[in-house]
Design an enzyme around this catalytic site. Structure first.
Site, PDB file in Angstrom:
ATOM      1  N   LYS A 127      29.649 -10.831 -13.037  1.00  9.11           N
ATOM      2  CA  LYS A 127      29.880 -11.188 -14.443  1.00  9.11           C
ATOM      3  C   LYS A 127      30.855 -10.210 -15.102  1.00  9.11           C
ATOM      4  CE  LYS A 127      25.409 -13.479 -14.747  1.00  9.11           C
ATOM      5  NZ  LYS A 127      23.971 -13.335 -14.876  1.00  9.11           N
ATOM      6  N   GLN A 176      19.533  -9.802 -17.590  1.00  7.80           N
ATOM      7  CA  GLN A 176      19.645 -10.325 -16.228  1.00  7.80           C
ATOM      8  C   GLN A 176      18.263 -10.700 -15.675  1.00  7.80           C
ATOM      9  OE1 GLN A 176      22.396 -11.038 -14.539  1.00  7.80           O
ATOM     10  NE2 GLN A 176      21.310 -11.625 -12.677  1.00  7.80           N
ATOM     11  N   ASP A 194      23.218 -16.459 -22.982  1.00  7.04           N
ATOM     12  CA  ASP A 194      22.540 -17.200 -21.912  1.00  7.04           C
ATOM     13  C   ASP A 194      21.833 -18.429 -22.472  1.00  7.04           C
ATOM     14  OD1 ASP A 194      22.709 -16.806 -19.236  1.00  7.04           O
ATOM     15  OD2 ASP A 194      21.113 -15.302 -19.100  1.00  7.04           O
TER      16      ASP A 194
END
Ligand code: NAP
Length: 258
Positions: free
Chosen positions: A20, A64, A87
């Site tokens: 990422k 994460q 997200d």
């Protein structure tokens, strides 16, 4: 700027985070990373997330996954400022998604839509079958397809006769199971198949669709590797950009909200 928070030493997670950050660098988005030890407490992770929420230079915050088992994932997710939630996994953004109002959409579902749009695949009126009903992947995909006027069936581990359901699909999205779960008998001739599953095998990354067996039956296939995963990273970059633009243009941290 995108900020990632990772807890623990899972090598796959570390590789994912590195990927990422590499993607951010490639397109000129600044990024920062906060690494916490495997034993970090709920309070320590919460403090870290709060400090990133308060940092005006940061437009996107991503925790994460997976997190170590002792942490309450959803509680931590919900601490992320919804307007920095790149997200799309806070309860607020899930609610926005369900209502069909503007919001930051989870990355893998957004990637599936991007793939359909890129290939000009109309879903209105089509039969879509989604295998997997997780809050992160399957369920939002089903919701988004339904909002595009597909007729959607959502399958899961208790579905009886999975192949009967999947064979009815004009569009089959596979976001669950194990490698090889979806074979020839699961696919309608000419159907479109999008494999969202990822499994790290000895031979490398594989999906859940048995590509060799369905190749000649399906009309089009988004395979693994390739297909959805790189677009998921692109969706994250897009969400980060959307969040930053909203902060810049409105001053309020609400891109996205309505
Ligand atoms: P998850 O939370 O473990 O959910 C799995 C879902 O699959 C559950 O709904 C489960 O049903 C269902 N399921 C399990 N076995 C099944 C079977 N044999 N037949 C039908 N349904 C079955 O997983 P997730 O987070 O949704 O992730 C799903 C996959 O997508 C994983 O491989 C993950 O690595 C991948 N993924 C890929 C991307 C990408 O960019 N390509 C991004 C995110 C995730 P129940 O609800 O009944 O338990």
């Amino acid at each position: 700027m995108l900020a990632t928070v990772a807890v623990g030493d899972d090598p796959a997670s570390h590789a994912d985070v590195a990927n990422k950050h590499r993607a951010c660098a490639e397109v000129g988005i600044d990024s920062a990373h906060r690494a916490l030890g495997e034993g970090a407490s709920q309070e320590e992770v919460a403090e870290c997330v709060s400090s990133l929420n308060d940092d005006q230079s940061i437009s996107g915050v991503l925790i994460q996954l997976p997190l170590p088992g002792h942490l309450d994932r959803q509680k931590l997710m919900d601490l992320v400022d919804p307007d920095k939630d790149v997200d799309g996994l806070t309860t607020v953004n899930m609610g926005r998604l369900c209502r069909g109002s503007a919001g930051l959409v989870p990355c893998a579902p957004k990637a599936v839509l991007a793939l359909l749009d890129h290939h000009k695949i109309e879903v209105e009126g089509k039969r879509a079958v989604v295998v997997g009903r997780s809050e992160l992947v399957g369920r939002p995909i089903a919701t988004l397809l339904s909002q595009r006027d597909a007729t959607v069936t959502l399958c899961h581990s208790r579905t009886r006769e999975l192949s009967r359901e999947t064979r009815s699909a004009d569009l089959l999205i596979v976001a669950a199971g194990k490698p090889g779960l979806i074979g020839r008998k699961h696919v309608r001739e000419g159907g479109i198949v999008i494999d969202v599953g990822t499994h790290r095998a000895d031979s490398g990354l594989v999906g859940f669709v048995d590509l060799e067996r369905i190749r000649w039956r399906a009309g089009a296939v988004a395979p693994v590797p390739g297909g959805v995963a790189p677009l998921t990273v692109a969706a994250l970059l897009d969400n980060t950009l959307l969040a930053a633009q909203a902060i810049e243009t409105t001053g309020a941290r609400s891109p996205v909200s309505s």
